[in-house]
Design an enzyme around this catalytic site. Sequence first.
Site, PDB file in Angstrom:
ATOM      1  CG  HIS A 332      -1.951  -0.997   1.280  1.00  0.00           C
ATOM      2  ND1 HIS A 332      -3.240  -0.780   0.846  1.00  0.00           N
ATOM      3  CD2 HIS A 332      -1.903  -2.284   1.687  1.00  0.00           C
ATOM      4  CE1 HIS A 332      -3.940  -1.887   1.006  1.00  0.00           C
ATOM      5  NE2 HIS A 332      -3.154  -2.825   1.518  1.00  0.00           N
ATOM      6  CE  LYS A 519      -6.787  13.568   0.215  1.00  0.00           C
ATOM      7  NZ  LYS A 519      -7.018  12.298  -0.445  1.00  0.00           N
ATOM      8  NE  ARG A 520      -3.784  10.099  10.221  1.00  0.00           N
ATOM      9  CZ  ARG A 520      -3.484   9.157  11.107  1.00  0.00           C
ATOM     10  NH1 ARG A 520      -4.294   8.143  11.313  1.00  0.00           N
ATOM     11  NH2 ARG A 520      -2.368   9.232  11.806  1.00  0.00           N
ATOM     12  CE  LYS A 525      -2.654  10.761   3.074  1.00  0.00           C
ATOM     13  NZ  LYS A 525      -3.305   9.874   2.078  1.00  0.00           N
ATOM     14  CB  THR A 627     -10.319   4.608  -0.939  1.00  0.00           C
ATOM     15  OG1 THR A 627      -9.770   4.975   0.333  1.00  0.00           O
ATOM     16  CG2 THR A 627      -9.641   3.367  -1.443  1.00  0.00           C
ATOM     17  CE  LYS A 631     -14.197   5.642   1.222  1.00  0.00           C
ATOM     18  NZ  LYS A 631     -13.279   5.723   2.372  1.00  0.00           N
TER      19      LYS A 631
HETATM   20  C1  26Y Z   1       4.047   0.568   9.530  1.00  0.00           C
HETATM   21  C2  26Y Z   1       3.096   1.611   9.990  1.00  0.00           C
HETATM   22  C3  26Y Z   1       3.775   2.924  10.287  1.00  0.00           C
HETATM   23  C4  26Y Z   1       1.975   1.853   9.029  1.00  0.00           C
HETATM   24  C5  26Y Z   1       0.693   1.808   9.504  1.00  0.00           C
HETATM   25  C6  26Y Z   1      -0.373   2.077   8.661  1.00  0.00           C
HETATM   26  C7  26Y Z   1       2.226   2.140   7.698  1.00  0.00           C
HETATM   27  C8  26Y Z   1       1.148   2.398   6.850  1.00  0.00           C
HETATM   28  C9  26Y Z   1      -0.160   2.367   7.328  1.00  0.00           C
HETATM   29  C10 26Y Z   1      -1.303   2.684   6.481  1.00  0.00           C
HETATM   30  C11 26Y Z   1      -1.162   2.995   5.215  1.00  0.00           C
HETATM   31  C12 26Y Z   1      -2.302   3.388   4.390  1.00  0.00           C
HETATM   32  O1  26Y Z   1      -3.394   3.644   4.876  1.00  0.00           O
HETATM   33  N1  26Y Z   1      -2.077   3.449   3.079  1.00  0.00           N
HETATM   34  C13 26Y Z   1      -3.123   3.833   2.158  1.00  0.00           C
HETATM   35  O2  26Y Z   1      -3.772   2.652   1.723  1.00  0.00           O
HETATM   36  C14 26Y Z   1      -4.895   2.964   0.936  1.00  0.00           C
HETATM   37  C15 26Y Z   1      -5.603   1.661   0.625  1.00  0.00           C
HETATM   38  O3  26Y Z   1      -4.852   0.919  -0.280  1.00  0.00           O
HETATM   39  C16 26Y Z   1      -4.480   3.713  -0.304  1.00  0.00           C
HETATM   40  O4  26Y Z   1      -5.647   4.094  -1.009  1.00  0.00           O
HETATM   41  C17 26Y Z   1      -3.680   4.962   0.042  1.00  0.00           C
HETATM   42  O5  26Y Z   1      -3.168   5.561  -1.124  1.00  0.00           O
HETATM   43  C18 26Y Z   1      -2.539   4.567   0.965  1.00  0.00           C
HETATM   44  O6  26Y Z   1      -1.853   5.736   1.405  1.00  0.00           O
END
Ligand code: 26Y
Length: 786
Positions: A332, A519-520, A525, A627, A631
């Site tokens: 991701h 978004k975050r 971003k 995503t 929406k």
């Molecule tokens: C390892 C830890 C720090 C960590 C925890 C959560 C690293 C990443 C995440 C979450 C990442 C995340 O939410 N990524 C997003 O995933 C979405 C679903 O695929 C994408 O649409 C989006 O672009 C992406 O930033």
Amino acid sequence: MFYSKEEFKEELTKRLAQDDGKKEPRIAYAVLGAMVKEMVEEEWIRTKERYEKSEAKQLYYFSIEFLIGRLLGQNLHSMGIFTIVREGLEELGYSLEDFEEMEPEPGLGNGGLGRLAACFLDSLAALQLPGHGCGIRYKGGLFTQQIENGFQMEIPTDWIKETENWEVRREDLAVEIPFYGRLHPHLTDIEWVKAVPYDMPIIGASGGTVNTLRLWQAEVSERPLPAHKDFEEYTVETAAISDRLYPNDSLVSGKILRLKQQYFMCSASLQIILKTLPSSVRQLPDQVAIQINDTHPAIAIPELMRLLLDEEGLDWDEAWNLTTRTISYTNHTILGEAMEKWDSHLLATLVPRVYEIIQEIDRRFKAQLQEQHCKEEVFKKMSIIDNGIVKMAVLAVVGSYKVNGVAQLHTDILKNREMKELYKQFPEKFHNKTNGITHRRWLIKANPELTNLIKESIGEEWIKKPILLNDLDKFVGNPSFQEALKTVKQTKKNQLIAHVEKAGDSLIDPHSIFDIHIKRFHGYKRQLMNILHIQSLYDRIKEDSTYRPYPRTFFFGGKAAPGYEFAKQVIKLINVVADKINKDPLVRKHIHIVFVENYNVSHGERMFPAADVSEQISTASKEASGTGNMKFMMNGAVTLGTLDGANVEIVEQVGKENAFIFGLHSQQIMQLEKHKTYRAQEVIAQNQELESLTARLFRGELSNGSENISFIHKQLVDLNDPYFVLKDFNSYAAMHEKVLGAYEDPQLWSRMSIKNIAESGVFSSDRTIQQYSDEVWHLEKILSTS
Ligand code: 26Y
């Protein structure tokens, strides 16, 4: 149970009477919950029986986050009784909306990745596919954000209060997880932790399928502790495992607790999967598919090996063959700082046997590479263990049979850059699965008004086959549909205003353009670019008495990771600029800013339907998919964005005349990064407006003089603007002018908006899940006979 409004009212009244005839909404809410629970349980049991009887292959979606959102409304929808219950309650003097607001939101995820997992579960159940979630039952989800004096404050929140109607504790399925211990040659001195599953029903939309989301809770084990271990310490450490979600979604922390959570969840889920297999473990890949949601559950690979070797007694080759035909991996992110890397010592201490297995996987893979006379640097890139560091993404690719990115552009970047060497080694593993969203929550539930309009126009088949939304194509130029859509949009804007005003804001113009950025908070971003642009609009309105643009309300919403100072300063900056603009009697007629505190799934459900403009302005190449963009689109907002992530595919669907695309392309960004040829200071020097804007920003004038913007300064100057905010600023501002022009032509705007809805069906997660099922998991539909 009940199948009509009258039956429902009768049943609820009867139960309330048994409950001393108390009439308080809280009690009625609890009674309703218990009724729904009973109804779900019957179907849940029947589904499990069907799965057992058919011996159908089961999918398990391993994820450290499931951002499921509130359950009451969604479950009523899925069961097809939402309207019965809403109207029945109304006739009894209650409000379903009030009941929904009573439910604490289970914030068991940070953002996109966690919400994707929740949408996938909804689609699996709706498509009647046997697929289940495995995660952690955190006592506290993501913190609640409060804005105080413009600053983000984090309030820890425990969501587990009134959940008994949505989950079942399965003491009978508890398993034991081994931590620590010493190898000589068998593991001794283990600190066992008991894992107890809490099961939540995932109800498929009126199809009779109820799948399971299994969330594990950590508890003290009854097994003896090693002699050296202090009992109190052990109790505290154990409870900590499922106490709280890590609030970080971009910077890896490397903390031992995080690793414990990952191992706890993976080991528990794998143990129970193996325990409940219908036939021999040697048929594992025919009975089970396991999808790992990013590398957070990648430790499932060596853990499955451990269970097959040590518990099932298989030999290495057999175990490796089964493992690598069972597990598949979704990536991701390509941000370096979010790539998980664990210190070897940490792994060797916490899970010695698992680490030994990782070493052996690495040794064998390296031997294979050496046989191929692999070049030194390529060899290094593909090492699982490199210099005392375990690279989880490499482990995940080597140990999976399929690897995917979440949008076409993202998958291409993985293949051609981030994982180039691994792609060359395993070309057959790589594939793309563009993300999706469940149209049931994000259109039907969040926007019943639009849903009705669509039903009146093209019927109801699209609900089961969302791709049929493109039947709306023939209404693009239809004046009465255009009018009706405008009315719907106005209703949703009014509802959002009423909601936000409750929270203290009362100056929003309901006829203004709703421009929404939710978004975050993260550098890539580029919320900073948005707020700098708004400041430039303020300047222009002040300086140029002929510039009186059409009214716009800019909404922001999102949380910053607690330790991410840059993001927190951007939140503060937005709030300070908002304060200034919203108080200015001249400017506020034209622009207004609303910062929605504590953005979460429930706020999202109110905001997506009210939007005219969808801000998707990440630095090209950085957003894996996004995503929220989908929406917005499904609710008729038009994208103002870069060619990044799934925006690229949105534009392909609607045509570039129905989106506002600006900024550098991913290739250009990657070239500038590679050759280090970008000079932020030169961009500033060449542009008077930016020069003045940044000069005032750096002097602290935009942020109230005294506020600290040191991290923003550092980012733009010392770090040379790594997300190209300044470089893309002009084309962003120019595109905003185009948005204004288009909005002032109501017919044109309506056409764009309808086109976006009409082409959004392909972004339903039903499409995504069907593709995973066809190409990766190979599941069959298990139909209910009733
Ligand atoms: C390892 C830890 C720090 C960590 C925890 C959560 C690293 C990443 C995440 C979450 C990442 C995340 O939410 N990524 C997003 O995933 C979405 C679903 O695929 C994408 O649409 C989006 O672009 C992406 O930033």
